[in-house]
Structures are given as structure tokens and as C-alpha cells.
Motif scaffolding. Structure first.
Motif, PDB file in Angstrom:
ATOM      1  N   SER A   1     -13.785  24.150  20.196  1.00  0.00           N
ATOM      2  CA  SER A   1     -12.428  24.705  20.133  1.00  0.00           C
ATOM      3  C   SER A   1     -11.398  23.597  20.298  1.00  0.00           C
ATOM      4  O   SER A   1     -11.666  22.550  20.882  1.00  0.00           O
ATOM      5  N   VAL A   2     -10.219  23.812  19.754  1.00  0.00           N
ATOM      6  CA  VAL A   2      -9.133  22.843  19.860  1.00  0.00           C
ATOM      7  C   VAL A   2      -7.894  23.536  20.408  1.00  0.00           C
ATOM      8  O   VAL A   2      -7.719  24.747  20.256  1.00  0.00           O
ATOM      9  N   ALA A   3      -7.035  22.740  21.046  1.00  0.00           N
ATOM     10  CA  ALA A   3      -5.759  23.266  21.516  1.00  0.00           C
ATOM     11  C   ALA A   3      -4.785  23.424  20.357  1.00  0.00           C
ATOM     12  O   ALA A   3      -3.888  24.270  20.391  1.00  0.00           O
ATOM     13  N   GLY A   4      -4.978  22.610  19.339  1.00  0.00           N
ATOM     14  CA  GLY A   4      -4.106  22.695  18.174  1.00  0.00           C
ATOM     15  C   GLY A   4      -4.394  21.559  17.217  1.00  0.00           C
ATOM     16  O   GLY A   4      -5.185  20.652  17.505  1.00  0.00           O
ATOM     17  N   ALA A   5      -3.751  21.610  16.047  1.00  0.00           N
ATOM     18  CA  ALA A   5      -3.949  20.583  15.026  1.00  0.00           C
ATOM     19  C   ALA A   5      -2.732  20.531  14.113  1.00  0.00           C
ATOM     20  O   ALA A   5      -2.030  21.536  13.928  1.00  0.00           O
ATOM     21  N   VAL A   6      -2.491  19.355  13.545  1.00  0.00           N
ATOM     22  CA  VAL A   6      -1.527  19.198  12.455  1.00  0.00           C
ATOM     23  C   VAL A   6      -2.331  19.239  11.166  1.00  0.00           C
ATOM     24  O   VAL A   6      -3.252  18.449  10.974  1.00  0.00           O
ATOM     25  N   ARG A   7      -1.982  20.152  10.277  1.00  0.00           N
ATOM     26  CA  ARG A   7      -2.716  20.304   9.028  1.00  0.00           C
ATOM     27  C   ARG A   7      -1.847  19.854   7.852  1.00  0.00           C
ATOM     28  O   ARG A   7      -0.754  20.381   7.626  1.00  0.00           O
ATOM     29  N   TYR A   8      -2.336  18.849   7.141  1.00  0.00           N
ATOM     30  CA  TYR A   8      -1.647  18.354   5.950  1.00  0.00           C
ATOM     31  C   TYR A   8      -2.391  18.853   4.714  1.00  0.00           C
ATOM     32  O   TYR A   8      -3.571  18.531   4.517  1.00  0.00           O
ATOM     33  N   ALA A   9      -1.716  19.611   3.891  1.00  0.00           N
ATOM     34  CA  ALA A   9      -2.326  20.135   2.666  1.00  0.00           C
ATOM     35  C   ALA A   9      -2.299  19.081   1.562  1.00  0.00           C
ATOM     36  O   ALA A   9      -1.497  18.148   1.574  1.00  0.00           O
ATOM     37  N   GLY A  10      -3.223  19.244   0.592  1.00  0.00           N
ATOM     38  CA  GLY A  10      -3.176  18.427  -0.616  1.00  0.00           C
ATOM     39  C   GLY A  10      -3.583  16.988  -0.448  1.00  0.00           C
ATOM     40  O   GLY A  10      -3.122  16.112  -1.194  1.00  0.00           O
ATOM     41  N   GLN A  11      -4.460  16.685   0.491  1.00  0.00           N
ATOM     42  CA  GLN A  11      -4.973  15.333   0.663  1.00  0.00           C
ATOM     43  C   GLN A  11      -6.302  15.220  -0.103  1.00  0.00           C
ATOM     44  O   GLN A  11      -6.657  16.121  -0.855  1.00  0.00           O
ATOM     45  N   ALA A  12      -7.061  14.140   0.104  1.00  0.00           N
ATOM     46  CA  ALA A  12      -8.276  13.980  -0.704  1.00  0.00           C
ATOM     47  C   ALA A  12      -9.251  13.006  -0.061  1.00  0.00           C
ATOM     48  O   ALA A  12      -8.916  12.268   0.858  1.00  0.00           O
ATOM     49  N   ARG A  13     -10.478  13.026  -0.584  1.00  0.00           N
ATOM     50  CA  ARG A  13     -11.500  12.062  -0.198  1.00  0.00           C
ATOM     51  C   ARG A  13     -12.294  11.708  -1.447  1.00  0.00           C
ATOM     52  O   ARG A  13     -12.295  12.452  -2.436  1.00  0.00           O
ATOM     53  N   PHE A  14     -12.999  10.546  -1.411  1.00  0.00           N
ATOM     54  CA  PHE A  14     -13.734  10.112  -2.601  1.00  0.00           C
ATOM     55  C   PHE A  14     -14.769   9.077  -2.216  1.00  0.00           C
ATOM     56  O   PHE A  14     -14.954   8.755  -1.039  1.00  0.00           O
ATOM     57  N   HIS A  15     -15.467   8.557  -3.237  1.00  0.00           N
ATOM     58  CA  HIS A  15     -16.412   7.457  -3.074  1.00  0.00           C
ATOM     59  C   HIS A  15     -15.664   6.185  -3.446  1.00  0.00           C
ATOM     60  O   HIS A  15     -15.390   5.926  -4.622  1.00  0.00           O
ATOM     61  N   PRO A  16     -15.332   5.328  -2.475  1.00  0.00           N
ATOM     62  CA  PRO A  16     -14.435   4.203  -2.771  1.00  0.00           C
ATOM     63  C   PRO A  16     -15.029   3.167  -3.711  1.00  0.00           C
ATOM     64  O   PRO A  16     -14.302   2.592  -4.534  1.00  0.00           O
ATOM     65  N   LEU A  17     -16.337   2.903  -3.619  1.00  0.00           N
ATOM     66  CA  LEU A  17     -16.920   1.881  -4.484  1.00  0.00           C
ATOM     67  C   LEU A  17     -17.093   2.372  -5.916  1.00  0.00           C
ATOM     68  O   LEU A  17     -16.979   1.586  -6.869  1.00  0.00           O
ATOM     69  N   LYS A  18     -17.359   3.660  -6.106  1.00  0.00           N
ATOM     70  CA  LYS A  18     -17.406   4.191  -7.472  1.00  0.00           C
ATOM     71  C   LYS A  18     -16.031   4.081  -8.121  1.00  0.00           C
ATOM     72  O   LYS A  18     -15.910   3.748  -9.310  1.00  0.00           O
ATOM     73  N   PHE A  19     -14.995   4.369  -7.352  1.00  0.00           N
ATOM     74  CA  PHE A  19     -13.635   4.241  -7.879  1.00  0.00           C
ATOM     75  C   PHE A  19     -13.331   2.780  -8.185  1.00  0.00           C
ATOM     76  O   PHE A  19     -12.787   2.436  -9.244  1.00  0.00           O
ATOM     77  N   LEU A  20     -13.657   1.884  -7.245  1.00  0.00           N
ATOM     78  CA  LEU A  20     -13.366   0.466  -7.412  1.00  0.00           C
ATOM     79  C   LEU A  20     -14.082  -0.101  -8.639  1.00  0.00           C
ATOM     80  O   LEU A  20     -13.514  -0.902  -9.393  1.00  0.00           O
ATOM     81  N   LYS A  21     -15.311   0.308  -8.840  1.00  0.00           N
ATOM     82  CA  LYS A  21     -16.091  -0.145 -10.001  1.00  0.00           C
ATOM     83  C   LYS A  21     -15.363   0.195 -11.303  1.00  0.00           C
ATOM     84  O   LYS A  21     -15.277  -0.644 -12.210  1.00  0.00           O
ATOM     85  N   ALA A  22     -14.822   1.393 -11.377  1.00  0.00           N
ATOM     86  CA  ALA A  22     -14.112   1.814 -12.581  1.00  0.00           C
ATOM     87  C   ALA A  22     -12.785   1.079 -12.735  1.00  0.00           C
ATOM     88  O   ALA A  22     -12.415   0.658 -13.834  1.00  0.00           O
TER      89      ALA A  22
END
Length: 495
Positions: A156-177
């Protein structure tokens, strides 16, 4: 161990530099910031090449948790208070632009890099007031932040800041391209930069513009970045047998700032951060494993790794002119654990500098800025820490001789009337190195978690044999002779 990114991609190889080259712009550093800068300059029709000391992506980029986000800890209330609302807004909107730019590039170029849009949470298990203040600050700057009290976390948490519309990825696959089609030279260590001339072991480059994208700037003067930054380490374990998480999380509580994000079948759990050179007891990986088993009893560790980040004295990266005295030099550093958004921001800003296009967000990141309120206390602390790094050599009494070191243990020894660093491997062989960092002479400290010698002043790191791992140092440690001593020779009384 290899990071999860290294284990799941085959990176291309590029030749080393040989001979002399002349080019409009040379980028030193083949990580995310350097490759993106070269990519955008090439797209503008500019002549550009990249020099990388090892392999592209082999530095800090391979160690990232690869969160693409504007949620850089409790940053926005602090920035409004210390640098003013206008500059805080510049910081926020530039990073929001960076998040959006990744999405555009990946879509336009059809890059297969496991990109996934998600939300990013900053959470606290014990307090919510600071989080609510951060929500208010972020919203006032135009960011998509809301307060939340429900998460996917296994506690459980007391609270959180939630940011919508963010992202995650594979950095080396991106870098390769992103690197495809660029002029890149690997295994090309830059030894010196003199004006517009870059000197490497096997060749030189003359460039109108030089971009230092080396994580930590390799030239001490001008700029004096070593007076304005320190480095910190953090640790990650990639787990299987856990619940998967749709979103990304970072804790803000002191001593409990764990990071969570999923990648494929893995959950990446991070934490255990400390200032580089200040880890005498180790235990970070074990802490993460124990924490994981507390929530997922039968989870397994696939791999583990660490990363290093440059921390500026006012919490804002240095992006722009290296120094007023070097108008053709540019720098990108001080990303403060947010390397993905900061790398994109750096590439966009420095490209605009070089092609002389106005960028409304450049002022807040200028390396020549002076934020007195935000910097004074931190600068005093940095100066004291650096002084302490020099004083240690004179006043710290060695605790162990080499024949007292246990297998797998490192420490200070007295060797031929002077202090040195020694490590005894599992075969009983002892490796002895100088404890003086070749960067600016600080005394190195043993890091038992990673079997390295780390600089507490500026963050250079070396393996137990003295080989350079992380800059700003540019050369290996001096080996104390004999460089390695067998267990048999120990018994003969050589040490």
C-alpha cells in the motif's frame, strides 16, 4: 553481468578511426545523447561523425532502466521555488517535448524497440503532502499530473503523483536503428582536444563543432565541470516469476526509493543508490533480491547490473556551450538519473545551437547559468567532499596488509612504504594498484559490491586490475609492482 538490454540485441560493429579526418561536427561519445545528436544533425544535411571509446551504447545507455518520462522525482516544486516559474516551465516543457519526440521518431521510422506507452508514478509509502505539492506544481507548468492513491505495487502507498502519456522501450534496439547510416568510429578513445583538433591514439579529427556527449566531460578546463557535479551509482535486478506491471514506479522515501518497470517477462527492480566512492559495505544486490522475495517468494534473478549518473548542483542538466571561451564546443551532461529524456533534450538543443535555430527552452539548461539559491548549498557540499577525497590519502591509516586479505576481498595496504589498493581473487592472487585517481589525484575507495576502485570526488571507476571503467579519468591506474602477487609469494614474505 550483462544488462537485460545487452542480452536481447545484437549491436552492429564499426571500425576504429585511422588517419586524419575533417568534418563540420564531431560528436565524442556514442551513447543515446551522442547518437541522437548525430542523427538530428545528419537529418539537417550537416556533415557529422561519432567517436566512441568502446562500442556504441556500451556506457551508461546500456545500464538505464529506459523510462522515457517527465517525472524526474520531486523536481517541479523545487524548481519553481529555486529558479522561478518561467525556467521551471522551460525544463518541464523541454522534457515533455523529448517524450513526444521519441514517439514521433519510433512511429515515423517504424523502429521495433518494444516501445510501450504507459503512466509514470512517484510514490510514497508514508507521506502524501509532498506529493500533493508536486502535483500542484507540475499542473501549474502544464504537465499531465494527478494525485493517486491506488497502484499496482505489491504494497500500500500513502499516495502517488501519476503522469499520463509516458513511455518505456528497449534502449539498445532504438539506438541501433538511430545509428544506421551514421559515420561512426568505435574503439577510438579521445586522448586530448586542442581547439578544433581531436587527438586519438590512431588518428585525429578537425571539426568546426565538437560535441562532448561522454556522460562526464573529459576536459577539465575550460568549463570546470568537476567542481559542479558528482556521480552516483544505482543497482538493478531483472526478475522472472513476479507479477507484471502496466506502468512505471519510483519511490521518493529516503532509504526506500525503489524503481519498478516491466520488460517482456521481466520485472526490473532498482534501488540501493549511493554516491560513487561511498559504498564500504556493499550489499545492494542482496538487498534488492531480499526485497523481491518478500513480495514474490519464488521469483528468480536473470541478471543484475549497475549504472552511474552525473548529478548537477542545481538538479538541471548542463546542455549547451562548453565554455564561453570555446564557442565551437558543446556539452551534454548532468542527467541526474533521467538519461533518456535528457539525451533527447540534449540532442534537440545542441542541434539547434549548431544550425543556429532559436530554441525557447535553451536558457534553463545553459552550462553558463548561475542559480545562486539552487546551487550555493550544494556547491559547498561538493567542495567539502572533494577536499575530503584528497585528505584521506594523508590521514587514513591502512587497516590490512595483503597477507590478511581474505579471498574475494579488497582494501588498503601498506606496500613499500606507501599506501596502495589490493584485491585478492578466489585463487589467492593479489592485484596491487595505485590509489591515486589519474583524473585529479583523489584517493580511490574500494567498492565491494562490484570489485572496483571508485573515486569519491568525481566518479571515475576502475576494475581491481586498474583498468578504466568510467570517466572522467582517461587512463588506467598505475600498477604497483609487482602488479599481481600469487598466494605462494605472499607466503615467502614479499608482502
Amino acid at each position: 553481468m550483462d544488462t537485460i538490454w545487452e542480452k536481447t540485441v545484437d549491436m552492429p560493429s564499426y571500425p576504429p578511426l585511422k588517419g586524419t579526418k575533417k568534418v563540420e561536427t564531431a560528436v565524442i561519445g556514442g551513447g543515446m545523447a551522442g547518437i541522437l545528436t548525430a542523427y538530428f544533425l545528419a537529418r539537417e544535411g550537416r556533415e557529422v561523425l561519432v567517436l566512441e571509446a568502446d562500442r556504441i551504447g556500451s556506457g551508461q545507455t546500456k545500464g538505464t532502466t529506459a523510462k522515457i518520462t517527465v517525472s524526474h522525482g520531486l523536481i517541479y516544486e523545487k524548481l519553481i521555488r529555486e529558479v522561478g516559474k518561467d525556467q521551471a516551465r522551460q525544463y518541464a516543457l523541454m522534457n515533455q517535448t523529448a517524450v513526444r519526440k521519441y514517439k514521433e521518431l519510433i512511429n515515423d521510422l517504424q523502429i521495433d524497440c518494444d516501445f510501450k506507452e504507459c503512466d509514470s508514478f512517484l510514490y510514497s509509502r508514508f507521506r502524501d503532502e509532498a506529493l500533493k505539492e508536486e502535483v500542484h506544481a507540475a499542473q501549474s507548468l502544464g504537465l499531465p499530473a494527478v494525485f493517486a492513491d491506488q497502484t499496482e505495487l505489491p504494497f500500500s502507498v500513502a499516495g502517488a503523483v501519476r503522469y499520463a502519456g509516458q513511455a518505456r522501450f528497449h534502449p539498445l534496439k532504438f539506438l541501433k536503428a538511430a545509428a544506421k547510416g551514421l559515420e561512426i568510429y568505435e574503439h577510438t578513445m579521445v586522448n586530448e582536444v586542442e581547439g578544433n583538433r581531436i587527438i586519438t591514439e590512431h588518428g585525429t579529427v578537425e571539426a568546426e563543432n565538437i560535441v562532448f556527449a561522454t556522460h562526464y566531460p573529459i576536459m577539465n578546463r575550460p568549463g570546470y565541470y568537476f567542481l559542479r557535479m558528482h556521480q552516483e551509482r544505482s543497482y538493478v535486478v531483472a526478475l522472472t516469476g513476479t507479477e507484471q506491471m502496466e506502468h512505471m514506479y519510483l519511490g521518493i522515501d529516503a532509504g526506500d526509493s525503489l524503481s519498478f518497470r516491466s520488460y517482456g517477462p521481466y520485472l526490473l527492480l532498482g534501488g540501493g543508490g549511493h554516491r560513487t566512492g561511498e559504498n564500504p559495505l556493499g550489499g545492494q544486490y542482496e538487498m534488492l533480491k531480499l526485497t523481491a522475495r518478500q513480495y514474490w517468494e519464488h521469483c528468480r534473478v536473470d541478471t543484475e547490473w549497475s549504472a552511474q549518473d552525473c548529478m548537477t548542483i542545481d538538479s538541471i542538466p548542463y546542455i549547451g556551450y562548453y565554455s564561453y571561451s570555446r564557442p565551437g564546443w558543446f556539452v551534454a551532461t548532468g542527467f541526474k538519473k533521467w538519461g533518456m529524456s535528457s539525451s533527447m533534450a540534449s540532442a534537440l538543443l545542441i542541434t539547434d545551437y549548431i544550425i543556429e535555430r532559436n530554441n525557447a527552452f535553451s536558457h534553463v539548461f545553459s552550462p553558463q547559468r548561475l542559480h545562486v539559491k539552487a546551487s550555493a548549498k550544494a556547491l559547498t557540499k561538493e567542495s567539502a567532499q572533494t577536499a575530503r577525497g584528497f585528505i584521506l590519502e594523508r590521514f587514513k591509516i591502512p587497516k590490512e596488509e595483503a597477507d590478511q586479505l581474505k579471498k574475494g576481498e579488497g582494501g588498503l595496504i601498506e606496500y613499500e612504504g606507501k599506501k596502495a589498493g589490493a584485491y585478492k581473487d578466489e585463487n589467492g592472487e593479489v592485484f596491487v594498484v595505485s590509489l591515486t585517481c589519474p583524473h585529479l589525484g583523489c584517493v580511490l575507495q574500494w567498492n565491494p559490491e562490484e570489485l572496483t576502485w571508485d573515486c569519491p570526488c568525481h566518479g571515475s571507476r576502475f576494475d581491481y586490475k586498474g583498468n578504466l571503467i568510467d570517466n572522467p579519468a582517461k587512463e588506467d591506474l598505475t600498477h604497483e609492482q609487482p602488479a599481481c602477487i600469487s598466494g605462494d609469494k605472499e607466503k615467502e614474505g614479499i608482502l
